[in-house]
Design an enzyme around this catalytic site. Sequence first.
Site, short mmCIF file in Angstrom:
data_model
loop_
_atom_site.label_atom_id
_atom_site.label_comp_id
_atom_site.label_asym_id
_atom_site.label_seq_id
_atom_site.Cartn_x
_atom_site.Cartn_y
_atom_site.Cartn_z
N TYR A 60 -11.97 -1.90 -3.63
CA TYR A 60 -12.54 -2.13 -2.30
C TYR A 60 -14.07 -2.02 -2.30
O TYR A 60 -14.67 -1.71 -1.25
CB TYR A 60 -11.93 -1.17 -1.28
CG TYR A 60 -10.60 -1.64 -0.70
CD1 TYR A 60 -10.49 -2.88 -0.06
CD2 TYR A 60 -9.45 -0.86 -0.78
CE1 TYR A 60 -9.28 -3.32 0.48
CE2 TYR A 60 -8.23 -1.28 -0.24
CZ TYR A 60 -8.16 -2.51 0.39
OH TYR A 60 -6.97 -2.95 0.93
N ASN A 116 -1.92 0.04 6.93
CA ASN A 116 -1.40 -1.23 7.44
C ASN A 116 -0.54 -1.98 6.41
O ASN A 116 -0.45 -3.19 6.39
CB ASN A 116 -2.54 -2.10 7.99
CG ASN A 116 -3.58 -2.45 6.94
OD1 ASN A 116 -3.41 -2.13 5.77
ND2 ASN A 116 -4.63 -3.13 7.35
N LYS A 142 0.83 -1.20 0.00
CA LYS A 142 0.00 0.00 0.00
C LYS A 142 0.87 1.26 0.00
O LYS A 142 2.09 1.18 0.20
CB LYS A 142 -0.94 -0.05 1.22
CG LYS A 142 -1.91 -1.26 1.19
CD LYS A 142 -2.88 -1.24 2.37
CE LYS A 142 -3.83 -2.43 2.33
NZ LYS A 142 -4.86 -2.39 3.42
N GLU A 189 -9.39 -10.25 -7.99
CA GLU A 189 -8.39 -9.20 -7.72
C GLU A 189 -7.20 -9.30 -8.68
O GLU A 189 -6.68 -8.28 -9.13
CB GLU A 189 -7.93 -9.29 -6.26
CG GLU A 189 -9.04 -8.88 -5.29
CD GLU A 189 -8.67 -9.05 -3.83
OE1 GLU A 189 -7.53 -9.46 -3.52
OE2 GLU A 189 -9.54 -8.76 -2.98
N HIS A 243 -1.89 -5.60 1.53
CA HIS A 243 -3.16 -6.27 1.29
C HIS A 243 -2.90 -7.70 0.87
O HIS A 243 -1.91 -7.98 0.20
CB HIS A 243 -3.94 -5.56 0.17
CG HIS A 243 -5.05 -6.42 -0.41
ND1 HIS A 243 -6.28 -6.52 0.19
CD2 HIS A 243 -5.07 -7.27 -1.48
CE1 HIS A 243 -7.03 -7.38 -0.52
NE2 HIS A 243 -6.31 -7.84 -1.53
P1 ATP Z 1 -6.91 -6.14 3.15
O1 ATP Z 1 -8.26 -6.44 2.52
O2 ATP Z 1 -6.38 -4.77 2.82
O3 ATP Z 1 -5.92 -7.24 2.89
P2 ATP Z 1 -7.90 -7.11 5.66
O4 ATP Z 1 -8.52 -8.21 4.85
O5 ATP Z 1 -7.01 -7.46 6.81
O6 ATP Z 1 -7.07 -6.13 4.74
P3 ATP Z 1 -10.45 -5.77 5.58
O7 ATP Z 1 -11.46 -5.96 6.63
O8 ATP Z 1 -10.66 -6.43 4.25
O9 ATP Z 1 -9.02 -6.13 6.20
O10 ATP Z 1 -10.31 -4.19 5.37
C1 ATP Z 1 -9.70 -3.68 4.20
C2 ATP Z 1 -8.81 -2.53 4.59
O11 ATP Z 1 -9.61 -1.47 5.08
C3 ATP Z 1 -7.83 -2.82 5.74
O12 ATP Z 1 -6.66 -3.45 5.33
C4 ATP Z 1 -7.55 -1.42 6.23
O13 ATP Z 1 -6.63 -0.74 5.38
C5 ATP Z 1 -8.92 -0.77 6.10
N1 ATP Z 1 -9.70 -0.90 7.34
C6 ATP Z 1 -10.28 -2.01 7.85
N2 ATP Z 1 -10.92 -1.76 8.99
C7 ATP Z 1 -10.76 -0.43 9.22
C8 ATP Z 1 -11.20 0.46 10.25
N3 ATP Z 1 -11.93 0.03 11.26
N4 ATP Z 1 -10.82 1.76 10.15
C9 ATP Z 1 -10.07 2.21 9.11
N5 ATP Z 1 -9.64 1.42 8.09
C10 ATP Z 1 -9.97 0.12 8.16
MG MG Z 2 -9.69 -7.84 3.11
#
Ligand code: ATP
Ligand code: MG
Length: 137
Positions: A49, A112, A9, A126, A115
Amino acid sequence: MEKTLSIVKPDGVKKNIIGEVVARFEKAGLKVIGIKMISLTRAGAEGFYAVHRERPFFASLTEFMSSGPVVVMALKGNGAIKKVRDIMGATDPKKADAGTIRKDFADSIEANIVHGSDAPETAAVEISYFFNALETF
Ligand code: ATP
Ligand code: MG
Protein backbone atom coordinates in the site's frame (compact mmCIF):
# COMPACT_ATOMS: atom_id res chain seq x y z
CA MET A 1 -7.39 -10.86 -21.85
CA GLU A 2 -6.79 -8.59 -18.86
CA LYS A 3 -5.21 -9.64 -15.55
CA THR A 4 -5.87 -8.28 -12.07
CA LEU A 5 -4.86 -8.96 -8.48
CA SER A 6 -7.36 -9.47 -5.69
CA ILE A 7 -6.87 -10.08 -1.97
CA VAL A 8 -9.28 -11.56 0.56
CA LYS A 9 -8.23 -9.34 3.47
CA PRO A 10 -7.81 -10.61 7.08
CA ASP A 11 -11.46 -9.82 7.93
CA GLY A 12 -12.67 -11.91 4.98
CA VAL A 13 -10.50 -14.87 6.01
CA LYS A 14 -11.76 -14.56 9.64
CA LYS A 15 -15.38 -14.51 8.41
CA ASN A 16 -14.88 -17.78 6.46
CA ILE A 17 -15.82 -16.26 3.12
CA ILE A 18 -12.74 -17.06 1.01
CA GLY A 19 -14.86 -19.47 -1.05
CA GLU A 20 -17.72 -16.99 -1.35
CA VAL A 21 -15.39 -14.31 -2.75
CA VAL A 22 -13.71 -16.71 -5.20
CA ALA A 23 -17.14 -18.06 -6.27
CA ARG A 24 -18.42 -14.56 -7.10
CA PHE A 25 -15.38 -13.95 -9.32
CA GLU A 26 -15.68 -17.36 -11.00
CA LYS A 27 -19.43 -16.92 -11.60
CA ALA A 28 -18.61 -13.66 -13.42
CA GLY A 29 -16.45 -15.64 -15.84
CA LEU A 30 -13.06 -14.76 -14.36
CA LYS A 31 -10.34 -17.43 -14.28
CA VAL A 32 -8.16 -17.86 -11.19
CA ILE A 33 -4.60 -18.05 -12.56
CA GLY A 34 -2.76 -18.00 -9.23
CA ILE A 35 -3.88 -18.23 -5.59
CA LYS A 36 -2.27 -18.66 -2.18
CA MET A 37 -2.67 -17.84 1.50
CA ILE A 38 0.05 -15.73 3.07
CA SER A 39 0.60 -13.65 6.20
CA LEU A 40 1.75 -10.15 5.35
CA THR A 41 4.38 -8.67 7.65
CA ARG A 42 3.91 -5.01 8.55
CA ALA A 43 6.66 -4.15 6.05
CA GLY A 44 4.98 -6.32 3.42
CA ALA A 45 1.68 -4.48 3.90
CA GLU A 46 3.47 -1.11 3.82
CA GLY A 47 5.13 -2.06 0.54
CA PHE A 48 1.87 -3.19 -1.00
CA TYR A 49 0.00 0.00 0.00
CA ALA A 50 3.00 2.33 -0.54
CA VAL A 51 0.88 4.68 -2.72
CA HIS A 52 -1.17 5.47 0.43
CA ARG A 53 1.80 6.15 2.76
CA GLU A 54 0.93 9.85 3.18
CA ARG A 55 -2.74 9.14 3.98
CA PRO A 56 -3.96 9.48 7.59
CA PHE A 57 -5.21 5.88 7.61
CA PHE A 58 -1.90 4.32 6.45
CA ALA A 59 -0.74 3.08 9.90
CA SER A 60 -4.12 1.64 10.75
CA LEU A 61 -4.53 0.08 7.28
CA THR A 62 -1.14 -1.65 7.33
CA GLU A 63 -1.72 -2.88 10.90
CA PHE A 64 -5.07 -4.34 9.77
CA MET A 65 -3.58 -5.94 6.63
CA SER A 66 -0.88 -7.65 8.74
CA SER A 67 -3.31 -8.74 11.50
CA GLY A 68 -3.93 -12.22 10.05
CA PRO A 69 -3.58 -14.34 6.95
CA VAL A 70 -4.84 -13.11 3.58
CA VAL A 71 -5.56 -14.90 0.31
CA VAL A 72 -3.92 -13.31 -2.73
CA MET A 73 -5.14 -14.28 -6.19
CA ALA A 74 -4.39 -13.36 -9.78
CA LEU A 75 -7.42 -13.37 -12.08
CA LYS A 76 -7.76 -13.25 -15.84
CA GLY A 77 -10.67 -12.37 -18.13
CA ASN A 78 -12.23 -9.79 -20.43
CA GLY A 79 -12.35 -6.48 -18.54
CA ALA A 80 -11.10 -8.27 -15.40
CA ILE A 81 -10.09 -5.10 -13.53
CA LYS A 82 -13.51 -3.41 -13.76
CA LYS A 83 -15.36 -6.70 -13.29
CA VAL A 84 -13.59 -7.36 -9.99
CA ARG A 85 -14.12 -3.80 -8.77
CA ASP A 86 -17.83 -3.93 -9.69
CA ILE A 87 -18.21 -7.22 -7.78
CA MET A 88 -16.34 -5.73 -4.77
CA GLY A 89 -18.43 -2.54 -4.52
CA ALA A 90 -17.43 0.90 -3.22
CA THR A 91 -14.55 1.25 -0.71
CA ASP A 92 -17.01 2.35 1.99
CA PRO A 93 -19.56 -0.46 2.46
CA LYS A 94 -22.22 2.12 3.39
CA LYS A 95 -21.91 3.47 -0.17
CA ALA A 96 -21.61 0.06 -1.89
CA ASP A 97 -24.36 -1.14 -4.21
CA ALA A 98 -26.66 -3.98 -3.15
CA GLY A 99 -25.31 -7.40 -4.06
CA THR A 100 -21.64 -6.41 -3.89
CA ILE A 101 -19.16 -8.19 -1.61
CA ARG A 102 -18.52 -5.10 0.50
CA LYS A 103 -22.26 -4.34 0.91
CA ASP A 104 -22.95 -7.93 1.91
CA PHE A 105 -20.00 -8.56 4.25
CA ALA A 106 -17.84 -5.50 5.11
CA ASP A 107 -17.87 -3.88 8.57
CA SER A 108 -16.16 -0.56 7.77
CA ILE A 109 -14.31 1.52 5.16
CA GLU A 110 -11.06 -0.07 6.41
CA ALA A 111 -12.19 -3.65 7.10
CA ASN A 112 -13.77 -4.04 3.69
CA ILE A 113 -13.05 -7.72 2.93
CA VAL A 114 -11.44 -7.48 -0.47
CA HIS A 115 -8.89 -5.67 -2.61
CA GLY A 116 -8.84 -5.29 -6.39
CA SER A 117 -6.28 -3.58 -8.63
CA ASP A 118 -7.45 -0.27 -10.10
CA ALA A 119 -5.59 -0.14 -13.47
CA PRO A 120 -3.51 -2.36 -15.80
CA GLU A 121 -0.23 -0.82 -14.57
CA THR A 122 -1.02 -1.36 -10.89
CA ALA A 123 -2.35 -4.86 -11.64
CA ALA A 124 0.99 -5.85 -13.22
CA VAL A 125 2.97 -4.43 -10.27
CA GLU A 126 0.65 -6.06 -7.71
CA ILE A 127 0.68 -9.50 -9.39
CA SER A 128 4.48 -9.48 -9.45
CA TYR A 129 4.53 -8.34 -5.78
CA PHE A 130 3.01 -11.69 -4.78
CA PHE A 131 3.66 -14.18 -7.60
CA ASN A 132 6.81 -15.17 -9.44
CA ALA A 133 6.80 -16.22 -13.12
CA LEU A 134 6.25 -19.91 -12.25
CA GLU A 135 3.19 -19.26 -10.06
CA THR A 136 0.71 -17.66 -12.49
CA PHE A 137 -0.36 -18.58 -16.00
P1 ATP B 1 -8.34 -1.52 -2.38
O1 ATP B 1 -7.15 -0.73 -2.90
O2 ATP B 1 -8.07 -2.22 -1.07
O3 ATP B 1 -8.89 -2.44 -3.43
P2 ATP B 1 -10.04 0.73 -2.88
O4 ATP B 1 -9.28 0.86 -4.17
O5 ATP B 1 -11.53 0.63 -2.93
O6 ATP B 1 -9.54 -0.52 -2.06
P3 ATP B 1 -8.30 2.74 -1.78
O7 ATP B 1 -8.65 4.18 -1.82
O8 ATP B 1 -7.26 2.23 -2.71
O9 ATP B 1 -9.66 1.91 -1.90
O10 ATP B 1 -7.88 2.43 -0.28
C1 ATP B 1 -7.15 1.25 0.03
C2 ATP B 1 -7.71 0.67 1.30
O11 ATP B 1 -7.45 1.55 2.38
C3 ATP B 1 -9.23 0.49 1.32
O12 ATP B 1 -9.68 -0.68 0.71
C4 ATP B 1 -9.49 0.44 2.81
O13 ATP B 1 -9.16 -0.82 3.37
C5 ATP B 1 -8.50 1.49 3.31
N1 ATP B 1 -9.12 2.82 3.39
C6 ATP B 1 -9.45 3.64 2.37
N2 ATP B 1 -9.97 4.79 2.79
C7 ATP B 1 -9.96 4.71 4.15
C8 ATP B 1 -10.38 5.59 5.21
N3 ATP B 1 -10.89 6.78 4.94
N4 ATP B 1 -10.22 5.15 6.48
C9 ATP B 1 -9.69 3.94 6.75
N5 ATP B 1 -9.27 3.07 5.81
C10 ATP B 1 -9.42 3.44 4.53
MG1 MG C 1 -7.16 0.87 -4.25
